[in-house]
Design an enzyme around this catalytic site. Structure first.
Site, PDB file in Angstrom:
ATOM      1  CG  ASP A 139      -1.718  -1.056   1.349  1.00  0.00           C
ATOM      2  OD1 ASP A 139      -2.305  -1.543   0.404  1.00  0.00           O
ATOM      3  OD2 ASP A 139      -1.699  -1.806   2.374  1.00  0.00           O
ATOM      4  CG  HIS A 178      -1.596  -0.928  -7.827  1.00  0.00           C
ATOM      5  ND1 HIS A 178      -0.876  -0.854  -6.853  1.00  0.00           N
ATOM      6  CD2 HIS A 178      -0.703  -1.457  -8.765  1.00  0.00           C
ATOM      7  CE1 HIS A 178       0.217  -1.743  -6.807  1.00  0.00           C
ATOM      8  NE2 HIS A 178       0.273  -2.218  -7.986  1.00  0.00           N
ATOM      9  CB  THR A 179      -6.222   3.584  -5.128  1.00  0.00           C
ATOM     10  OG1 THR A 179      -6.796   2.372  -4.467  1.00  0.00           O
ATOM     11  CG2 THR A 179      -7.338   4.848  -5.429  1.00  0.00           C
ATOM     12  CB  THR A 199      -7.194 -10.242   1.255  1.00  0.00           C
ATOM     13  OG1 THR A 199      -6.784 -11.283   0.423  1.00  0.00           O
ATOM     14  CG2 THR A 199      -6.126  -9.077   1.557  1.00  0.00           C
TER      15      THR A 199
END
Length: 416
Positions: free
Chosen positions: A13, A41-42, A125
């Site tokens: 992140d 990925h943002t 996750t």
């Protein structure tokens, strides 16, 4: 011409997506080499937010070819959903025929095992990454290239269910019907097989011709590496730069410049040691100002100060030539900012990584804060205290910081 590489040097992140997106404009091939759809990925371009989990960040460059390498574990369901964000991927997306598949039962195994671990849960996750890699290593996995022969793959999966029947029943996992499984495989075959090729030979040809500019994109971060991270609280693949060789079929000599990515502070998702974690007001402020919630899970990230000991270790193990420092603007308004320069370990001060990181205490240097750096695009315009902070980190990690991000937007980046 060698391939350049981007790698996270913290716990994931770090903001790799923005830097890959920024640099991808200079490259015509972008490759992902490990991990699965647990990574996120943002990217923000012109105010629009795009979340990517499997497709490389170069997809936003209309002239770039994007490769999902053999080291990636691919959830066809997740990939299909991600592909729906884009109008036409023909000629722009290639998937290795050797990449292993994640099915729904992998996700169910993942979640069931986490429940059984109770308070010792790793904090995965729940996306089936670990079980898929486990099947790969135990030689009972299924590769995406096998979708070309549905009958054979269908039988192999049914045989897999039968072999692991007792294990599945113990975990309370049910099997899909034979017909449901076949229909699912047929759908994946129809949509995905046009993109499946031998990506290793494809890359070899490009490297031999020397005409393509290739960028390799890592997922997660160094401190989550299966061998060199905070084991067992790690992911199931090699996240370090060396993982690109096995995850794409490249030789070490094929790797060119290595760029490490780090936040101006630290975050971590899930359980495991995190020496600089701040559970007080500063940590909560970092979380709020940094919008620190997982792209994949939405979970709040644990937040703390920059760990120069871990960053120096990560820079060395990856062979970083330079570094990008992300989210400097999140520190705007802090009166004091800390950096862990050493650890206290068994009564001694050390400046190196240890395998039992849960037993160290951070020793901090303290810096004066600044009012605002958000949106600044040149080094000369940065406040003096921000410059001092960056230069101190450079000295501590022994790596030049060549890129500095001052907002999520692609354009708000300082190049030195």
């Amino acid at each position: 011409m060698a391939a350049d590489l981007i790698v996270g040097i913290q716990w994931g992140d770090e903001g790799k997506g923005k830097i890959v997106d920024l640099l991808a404009q200079e490259y015509n091939v972008v490759c992902r080499y490990q991990g699965g759809h647990n990574a996120g990925h943002t990217i923000v371009v012109d105010g629009k937010t795009i979340a990517l989990h499997l497709i490389p960040s170069g997809i936003l460059n209309p002239k770039a070819v994007n490769i999902i390498g053999n080291g990636v574990v691919v959830s066809p369901a997740a990939l299909l959903k991600e592909m729906e964000q884009f109008d036409n991927l023909d000629g722009r997306l290639l998937i290795s025929d050797k990449a292993h598949l994640i099915f729904k039962y992998h996700e169910e195994i993942d979640r069931a095992k986490e429940r059984l671990r109770g308070k010792n849960a790793i904090g995965t996750t729940g996306r089936g990454i670990g079980p898929a890699y486990s099947d790969k290593v135990s030689r009972q996995g299924h590769r995406i290239g096998e979708l070309k022969d549905i009958d054979t793959l269908h039988k192999k999966i049914l045989d897999y269910f039968e072999t692991n029947k007792i294990y599945f029943e113990a975990l309370g996992i049910s099997f899909p019907s034979e017909n449901e499984l076949r229909m699912e495989l047929q759908r994946y075959q129809e949509v995905l097989m046009p993109y499946v090729v031998d990506t290793t030979n494809y890359l070899w040809d490009l490297l031999e011709l020397g005409e393509a500019k290739i960028l390799l994109e890592g997922a997660q971060g160094t401190m989550l590496d299966i061998d060199h991270g905070t084991y067992p609280y790690v992911t199931s693949s090699n996240t370090i730069a060396a993982g690109a060789c096995t995850g794409l079929g490249l030789a070490p000599k094929d790797i060119g410049k290595v760029i490490g990515i780090a936040k101006a502070y630290c975050t971590r998702v899930g359980n495991g040691p995190f020496p600089t974690e701040d559970n007080g007001e500063d940590g909560e402020r970092l979380r709020k100002q940094g919008h620190e919630f997982g792209t994949t899970t939405g979970r709040p990230r644990r937040c703390g100060w920059f760990d120069a000991v871990a960053a120096k270790y990560a820079s060395r193990i990856n062979g970083c030539d330079e570094m990008a420092l992300m989210k400097l603007d999140v520190l705007d308004g802090f009166e004091k900012i800390k950096v862990a320069s050493k650890y206290l370990y068994e009564g001694e001060e050390i400046d190196y990584m240890v395998s039992d990181l849960e037993n160290v205490e951070p020793i901090y240097l303290e810096f004066e804060g600044w009012d605002r750096v958000e949106g600044i695009r040149s080094w000369k315009d940065l406040p003096l205290n921000a410059k001092r902070y960056i230069e101190a980190i450079e000295e501590l990690i022994e790596t030049k910081i060549s890129l500095i991000s001052t907002s999520p937007d692609r354009a708000d980046t300082i190049k030195r």
